[in-house]
Design a protein around this motif. Structure first.
Motif: not given
Length: 234
Positions: A101-123
């Motif tokens: 959800q955060l990766a689709r947003g407009r906050t400063a968290l979006a860039p991190l979320a877009g990358k980290a979602v793949n890490e979280a999926a692996y975890h």
């Protein structure tokens, strides 16, 4: 934004430290490497998030326990291997959904979320694999997995309390999380815990700085070197 960065950064930092405690103690060398890699992923997330809120080293090493905003789930002791896997299943499933959800947003968290979602999926995939293997394994492994899931169930409700600065549909996250966790447990021939998903007597929980005694001890260990040698450079 500072509130969200601290909350999510503290989650990642504390869980990274907990997983790091398995170094030299994991049930197999391959699993020790896997847990270490997950811990490093989380540490990388923590560094980025805490840097959004201030100086990452000061925030990690010079705050007292009541100033941390991590959920209580991530600070729970490792217990046995099944207990650690139960904690990881609950948290990584939540983190993957939140970062989507955060990766689709407009906050400063979006860039991190877009990358980290793949890490979280692996975890999450790693935790699911072991949940299935332990739950549908021997009678002993199944019982250990059941105990871990039930012991940590009451800490999962706090995951879905709204965090200021996070553009997320918390109710939808909670519903999807339950569906995914339920599916995994049923495939592992395990029952979904039935107890309440809240910690009795915790006034708001970790997001409000209310932490467990185990966390206070762990934080002292984590911060010892930095506090013992202030200003040191490596």
């Amino acid at each position: 934004m500072t509130t969200a960065a601290l909350a999510l950064g503290d989650d990642a930092l504390v869980l990274s430290h907990r997983l790091g405690e398995w170094a030299g103690h994991a049930p197999a060398l391959e699993e020790e490497v896997a847990l270490a890699n997950i811990a490093l992923d989380l540490l990388g997330q923590a560094r980025f998030l805490l840097s959004l809120a201030g100086d990452e080293d000061e925030l990690a090493y010079l705050r007292d326990a009541h100033a941390f905003r991590n959920v209580q789930l991530v600070e729970r002791p490792n217990g046995d291997f099944a207990h650690t896997i139960a904690r990881q299943l609950y948290f990584s499933t939540y983190q993957e959904l939140l970062y989507e959800q955060l990766a689709r947003g407009r906050t400063a968290l979006a860039p991190l979320a877009g990358k980290a979602v793949n890490e979280a999926a692996y975890h999450r995939d790693h935790a699911e694999h072991w949940t299935l293997r332990l739950g549908d394994g021997t009678a002993g492994s199944r019982e250990r997995m059941r105990r871990g899931l039930e012991a940590l169930w009451r800490f999962t409700g706090e995951l879905f309390k709204p965090v200021e600065g996070c553009e997320a549909d918390w109710s939808a996250l909670d519903g999807t999380w339950r569906e995914r966790v339920t599916d995994t447990l049923l495939r592992a021939t395990l029952a979904v815990p039935e107890g309440p998903r809240r910690v009795a007597g915790a006034a708001g929980g970790g997001r409000q700085g209310v932490h467990t005694e185990a966390f206070v001890r762990t934080l002292a260990e984590m911060q010892h070197l930095h506090r013992s040698h202030p200003g040191a450079r490596w």
